[in-house]
Design a protein around this motif. Sequence first.
Motif, PDB file in Angstrom:
ATOM      1  N   ARG A  16       0.821  -1.227   0.000  1.00 53.11           N
ATOM      2  CA  ARG A  16       0.000   0.000   0.000  1.00 53.11           C
ATOM      3  C   ARG A  16       0.849   1.269   0.000  1.00 53.11           C
ATOM      4  O   ARG A  16       0.447   2.287  -0.544  1.00 53.11           O
ATOM      5  CB  ARG A  16      -0.920   0.011   1.217  1.00 53.11           C
ATOM      6  N   PRO A  37      -7.604 -11.159  -2.323  1.00 53.78           N
ATOM      7  CA  PRO A  37      -8.350  -9.893  -2.482  1.00 53.78           C
ATOM      8  C   PRO A  37      -7.686  -8.713  -1.768  1.00 53.78           C
ATOM      9  O   PRO A  37      -7.699  -7.589  -2.283  1.00 53.78           O
ATOM     10  CB  PRO A  37      -9.726 -10.198  -1.884  1.00 53.78           C
ATOM     11  N   LYS A  38      -7.079  -8.957  -0.626  1.00 53.27           N
ATOM     12  CA  LYS A  38      -6.402  -7.879   0.098  1.00 53.27           C
ATOM     13  C   LYS A  38      -5.176  -7.400  -0.676  1.00 53.27           C
ATOM     14  O   LYS A  38      -4.894  -6.198  -0.731  1.00 53.27           O
ATOM     15  CB  LYS A  38      -5.997  -8.344   1.489  1.00 53.27           C
ATOM     16  N   TRP A  40      -4.751  -7.648  -3.946  1.00 54.20           N
ATOM     17  CA  TRP A  40      -5.225  -6.980  -5.163  1.00 54.20           C
ATOM     18  C   TRP A  40      -5.619  -5.538  -4.845  1.00 54.20           C
ATOM     19  O   TRP A  40      -5.296  -4.608  -5.596  1.00 54.20           O
ATOM     20  CB  TRP A  40      -6.387  -7.766  -5.753  1.00 54.20           C
ATOM     21  N   GLU A  41      -6.305  -5.335  -3.730  1.00 55.64           N
ATOM     22  CA  GLU A  41      -6.695  -3.986  -3.306  1.00 55.64           C
ATOM     23  C   GLU A  41      -5.456  -3.150  -3.005  1.00 55.64           C
ATOM     24  O   GLU A  41      -5.364  -1.986  -3.410  1.00 55.64           O
ATOM     25  CB  GLU A  41      -7.609  -4.083  -2.080  1.00 55.64           C
ATOM     26  N   ALA A  42      -4.488  -3.738  -2.304  1.00 58.24           N
ATOM     27  CA  ALA A  42      -3.262  -3.014  -1.968  1.00 58.24           C
ATOM     28  C   ALA A  42      -2.488  -2.637  -3.233  1.00 58.24           C
ATOM     29  O   ALA A  42      -1.924  -1.543  -3.315  1.00 58.24           O
ATOM     30  CB  ALA A  42      -2.391  -3.866  -1.038  1.00 58.24           C
ATOM     31  N   GLY A  44      -3.809  -1.965  -6.087  1.00 60.34           N
ATOM     32  CA  GLY A  44      -4.542  -0.835  -6.660  1.00 60.34           C
ATOM     33  C   GLY A  44      -4.178   0.469  -5.992  1.00 60.34           C
ATOM     34  O   GLY A  44      -4.043   1.505  -6.658  1.00 60.34           O
ATOM     35  N   VAL A  45      -4.017   0.438  -4.683  1.00 58.00           N
ATOM     36  CA  VAL A  45      -3.593   1.638  -3.948  1.00 58.00           C
ATOM     37  C   VAL A  45      -2.204   2.049  -4.412  1.00 58.00           C
ATOM     38  O   VAL A  45      -1.945   3.231  -4.675  1.00 58.00           O
ATOM     39  CB  VAL A  45      -3.622   1.388  -2.423  1.00 58.00           C
TER      40      VAL A  45
END
Length: 61
Positions: A16, A37-38, A40-42, A44-45
């Motif tokens: 992140r 999923p965590k 993938w989100e990180a 994106g950040v």
Amino acid sequence: MHVIDDANAPALGDIRDAGPEDCIYIRPVATTRKDWPKYWEAAGVALARGAFVHVMNREAT
């Protein structure tokens, strides 16, 4: 440089916090992680912060 795969990955906070000077490589097997999923989100950040995020396909490991 950070590499995410099925067995190894840096801390979510490190992903992140990645910025313009950082490269994140995601191997296809990373999607089998329970915490995918965590990550993938990180990623994106990190991308929004200017990091280079590359989802690998057939590149040599």
